[in-house]
Design a protein around this motif. Structure first.
Motif, PDB file in Angstrom:
ATOM      1  N   GLN A  26      38.489  57.196  46.409  1.00 22.16           N
ATOM      2  CA  GLN A  26      38.318  58.449  45.662  1.00 22.16           C
ATOM      3  C   GLN A  26      37.727  58.200  44.276  1.00 22.16           C
ATOM      4  O   GLN A  26      38.186  58.739  43.280  1.00 22.16           O
ATOM      5  N   GLY A  27      36.720  57.314  44.220  1.00 24.88           N
ATOM      6  CA  GLY A  27      35.999  57.044  42.981  1.00 24.88           C
ATOM      7  C   GLY A  27      36.657  56.048  42.044  1.00 24.88           C
ATOM      8  O   GLY A  27      36.101  55.731  40.992  1.00 24.88           O
ATOM      9  N   GLU A  28      37.829  55.542  42.396  1.00 28.19           N
ATOM     10  CA  GLU A  28      38.542  54.582  41.553  1.00 28.19           C
ATOM     11  C   GLU A  28      38.441  53.182  42.154  1.00 28.19           C
ATOM     12  O   GLU A  28      38.631  53.005  43.356  1.00 28.19           O
ATOM     13  N   VAL A  29      38.141  52.196  41.310  1.00 28.51           N
ATOM     14  CA  VAL A  29      38.144  50.802  41.763  1.00 28.51           C
ATOM     15  C   VAL A  29      39.599  50.370  41.889  1.00 28.51           C
ATOM     16  O   VAL A  29      40.344  50.362  40.900  1.00 28.51           O
ATOM     17  N   ILE A  30      39.997  50.036  43.122  1.00 29.28           N
ATOM     18  CA  ILE A  30      41.402  49.724  43.378  1.00 29.28           C
ATOM     19  C   ILE A  30      41.629  48.263  43.778  1.00 29.28           C
ATOM     20  O   ILE A  30      42.779  47.828  43.866  1.00 29.28           O
ATOM     21  N   ALA A  31      40.545  47.531  44.021  1.00 28.17           N
ATOM     22  CA  ALA A  31      40.690  46.139  44.453  1.00 28.17           C
ATOM     23  C   ALA A  31      39.392  45.389  44.202  1.00 28.17           C
ATOM     24  O   ALA A  31      38.320  45.998  44.085  1.00 28.17           O
ATOM     25  N   CYS A  32      39.516  44.072  44.145  1.00 24.50           N
ATOM     26  CA  CYS A  32      38.324  43.235  44.021  1.00 24.50           C
ATOM     27  C   CYS A  32      38.603  41.882  44.650  1.00 24.50           C
ATOM     28  O   CYS A  32      39.751  41.493  44.864  1.00 24.50           O
ATOM     29  N   LEU A  33      37.537  41.200  44.942  1.00 23.26           N
ATOM     30  CA  LEU A  33      37.615  39.801  45.321  1.00 23.26           C
ATOM     31  C   LEU A  33      36.306  39.143  44.946  1.00 23.26           C
ATOM     32  O   LEU A  33      35.272  39.791  44.802  1.00 23.26           O
ATOM     33  N   LEU A  34      36.361  37.856  44.766  1.00 23.54           N
ATOM     34  CA  LEU A  34      35.200  37.050  44.403  1.00 23.54           C
ATOM     35  C   LEU A  34      34.843  36.170  45.584  1.00 23.54           C
ATOM     36  O   LEU A  34      35.717  35.533  46.172  1.00 23.54           O
TER      37      LEU A  34
END
Length: 150
Positions: A59-67
């Motif tokens: 819903q337009g929000e960055v909720i996770a990441c990985l490299l």
């Protein structure tokens, strides 16, 4: 939960750096230096030949990441994608966010003849993460990790 996964860009730098500070504290009670982490994230964003960040949006929000970092395998004549700096925000943990990100990467590997697989390392005491990795089909291998850090 339907998320969108995309390659991170400069506008994601602050979120990714904040995620890394939170993750280091949560997993190792380690307080990282924000300026150093921001420089480290920027280095990857500015040097895609080293690796890239992927972010998950809901819903337009960055909720996770990985490299993803690349490891050349002479045995396989291709790159293995290493997963580093994986972070999912608290309200979204246990919702299948990482599974979707992993499936996204797995599809990339299966469709790119230069990619040979996916690897990650996990803190020995992080049993919850180990259960997640096993549940998505990853296997604990016979290698031990040794390091020296300055």
């Amino acid at each position: 939960m339907e998320i969108q996964i995309r390659q991170a860009n400069q506008q994601d730098l602050a979120s990714i750096a904040d995620f890394q500070l939170t993750m280091a504290w949560e997993t190792e009670s380690l307080k990282l230096d924000l300026p150093t982490v921001r420089q480290g994230v920027a280095h990857i964003l500015n040097n895609p030949e080293i690796g890239c960040y992927w972010v998950a949006e809901y819903q337009g929000e960055v909720i996770a990441c990985l490299l993803n970092l690349y490891e050349w395998s002479d045995w396989r004549n291709g790159n293995v994608l290493w997963i580093h700096s994986l972070f999912v925000k608290d309200p979204y943990k246990g919702q299948g966010v990482f599974r979707q990100m992993y499936d996204f990467l797995k599809e990339r590997v299966q469709n790119d003849p230069d990619l040979r697989g996916i690897r990650l390392y996990v803190e020995k005491t992080n049993l919850n993460a180990q259960k997640v990795y096993e549940a998505i089909g990853m296997t604990k291998e016979h290698y031990d990790l040794y390091e020296w850090l300055a």
